[in-house]
Design a protein around this motif. Sequence first.
Motif, PDB file in Angstrom:
ATOM      1  N   ASP A 222      -5.643   0.453 -17.230  1.00 20.98           N
ATOM      2  CA  ASP A 222      -5.821  -0.643 -16.281  1.00 20.98           C
ATOM      3  C   ASP A 222      -6.843  -1.660 -16.760  1.00 20.98           C
ATOM      4  O   ASP A 222      -6.842  -2.813 -16.311  1.00 20.98           O
TER       5      ASP A 222
ATOM      6  N   ASN B 228      -9.064   0.621  -2.700  1.00 24.43           N
ATOM      7  CA  ASN B 228      -7.677   0.541  -3.132  1.00 24.43           C
ATOM      8  C   ASN B 228      -7.675   0.017  -4.560  1.00 24.43           C
ATOM      9  O   ASN B 228      -8.342  -0.971  -4.856  1.00 24.43           O
ATOM     10  N   ALA B 229      -6.912   0.661  -5.455  1.00 22.63           N
ATOM     11  CA  ALA B 229      -6.959   0.217  -6.846  1.00 22.63           C
ATOM     12  C   ALA B 229      -5.727   0.672  -7.608  1.00 22.63           C
ATOM     13  O   ALA B 229      -5.093   1.672  -7.257  1.00 22.63           O
ATOM     14  N   ILE B 230      -5.399  -0.086  -8.640  1.00 19.28           N
ATOM     15  CA  ILE B 230      -4.443   0.362  -9.645  1.00 19.28           C
ATOM     16  C   ILE B 230      -5.257   1.067 -10.714  1.00 19.28           C
ATOM     17  O   ILE B 230      -6.095   0.461 -11.372  1.00 19.28           O
ATOM     18  N   ASP B 231      -5.040   2.369 -10.875  1.00 20.70           N
ATOM     19  CA  ASP B 231      -5.865   3.188 -11.756  1.00 20.70           C
ATOM     20  C   ASP B 231      -5.045   3.823 -12.872  1.00 20.70           C
ATOM     21  O   ASP B 231      -3.826   3.983 -12.766  1.00 20.70           O
TER      22      ASP B 231
ATOM     23  N   ALA C 197       2.015   7.571  -8.669  1.00 16.50           N
ATOM     24  CA  ALA C 197       1.972   7.017 -10.016  1.00 16.50           C
ATOM     25  C   ALA C 197       3.199   7.368 -10.831  1.00 16.50           C
ATOM     26  O   ALA C 197       4.022   8.181 -10.443  1.00 16.50           O
TER      27      ALA C 197
ATOM     28  N   ALA D 179      -2.744   9.443  -4.244  1.00 12.95           N
ATOM     29  CA  ALA D 179      -2.315   8.764  -5.462  1.00 12.95           C
ATOM     30  C   ALA D 179      -0.802   8.778  -5.569  1.00 12.95           C
ATOM     31  O   ALA D 179      -0.146   9.721  -5.153  1.00 12.95           O
TER      32      ALA D 179
ATOM     33  N   GLY E 297      -0.964   4.206 -11.699  1.00 10.97           N
ATOM     34  CA  GLY E 297      -0.498   4.259 -10.320  1.00 10.97           C
ATOM     35  C   GLY E 297      -1.465   3.614  -9.350  1.00 10.97           C
ATOM     36  O   GLY E 297      -2.499   3.056  -9.732  1.00 10.97           O
ATOM     37  N   PHE E 298      -1.123   3.706  -8.086  1.00 14.93           N
ATOM     38  CA  PHE E 298      -1.946   3.167  -7.004  1.00 14.93           C
ATOM     39  C   PHE E 298      -2.742   4.297  -6.366  1.00 14.93           C
ATOM     40  O   PHE E 298      -2.200   5.375  -6.091  1.00 14.93           O
ATOM     41  N   ALA E 299      -4.008   4.064  -6.135  1.00 22.30           N
ATOM     42  CA  ALA E 299      -4.873   5.081  -5.530  1.00 22.30           C
ATOM     43  C   ALA E 299      -5.611   4.516  -4.320  1.00 22.30           C
ATOM     44  O   ALA E 299      -6.058   3.363  -4.325  1.00 22.30           O
ATOM     45  N   TYR E 300      -5.744   5.339  -3.292  1.00 24.48           N
ATOM     46  CA  TYR E 300      -6.563   5.005  -2.127  1.00 24.48           C
ATOM     47  C   TYR E 300      -7.597   6.099  -1.952  1.00 24.48           C
ATOM     48  O   TYR E 300      -7.277   7.297  -1.988  1.00 24.48           O
TER      49      TYR E 300
END
Length: 312
Positions: A86, A49-52, A9, A7, A33-36
């Motif tokens: 989000d 992959n997502a903006i969480d 963020a 993560a 933030g961005f999470a993988y």
Amino acid sequence: MQKKLIALAVAGLVSAPVFAQSSVTIYGLVDMGFAYRGDNIDSGIGSKNAIDSGMASGSRLGFRGVEDLGNGLKAGFVLEQGINVDRGSSAQSGRSYGRQSYLSLGGNFGTVQLGRIYTPQKNLHSDFDPFGDGFVGKISNVYVQTNGGRIDNTLAYVSPSFAGLRVTAAFSTQANGQEARDNLGDARVWAISPRYTNGPLDVAFNYHRVKAKGVNDSANKVWDLAAAYDFGVLKLAAMYGNNKDADLGDADGKFWMLGATVPVGAAGKVLVSYNRAKVEVNNMNDIKASQWALGYVHQLSKRTDLYAAYAD
């Protein structure tokens, strides 16, 4: 269950009084933030992959009120809503104030709270785990918190500090918030958590018992022990927990964590931890899980920080 997570963020904290002469405060925290997430233990589930929202701290909007009644007595309240920034939705299954909602009365005797509150176990995990209760490296990934970390319809008491010793006790006859005929299945909770703080030393214990009324004679019994010591150049922390649940085949879970927080300059800190879980269930193979995590937090100001974390 996701096996690998990462993560990155930005979190911002805002707190300001509604009126200059009022004791009511509106406050909030936005964490995005961005999470993988990848390498799932189930080969049929692909990476994500997502903006969480809320990856280090749950995004929220809250109201806090305090009134001085004189003679050291104060009345107060907290109404706090979790938000999926989000998606613009509630973070606690549609509850208006699902994070916390309680009325309090405090004085020299301590503080009494009535309503929906954090469990002492959740507070212990949040305070002693270097990753708190939000980052991907948190202990609750392998050690699930009893009652989801919150209990409804609760009467709680927080004592004043006695030479560094403070005790929290809580009781609820309907912790799951659901009403049933003849109160069948109502979750009754008893919890107590003493904590001793003296300079760099911090030690806490938690005992948590849950029993569903009229279901059977068994109960879910949990206890946790945590300790931390701040050496200045680093802060070491350790936790051990035991969870016995007679409703799940006499499951006996043992959990432990070792972690450290290392300051980097005036604005940064490195987080590291290792967690281990083992659950023994009658007539079944033991269930085991482990997790290691590494993270970094950089303060841009008192209210805003950047962070990155990885857990496996």
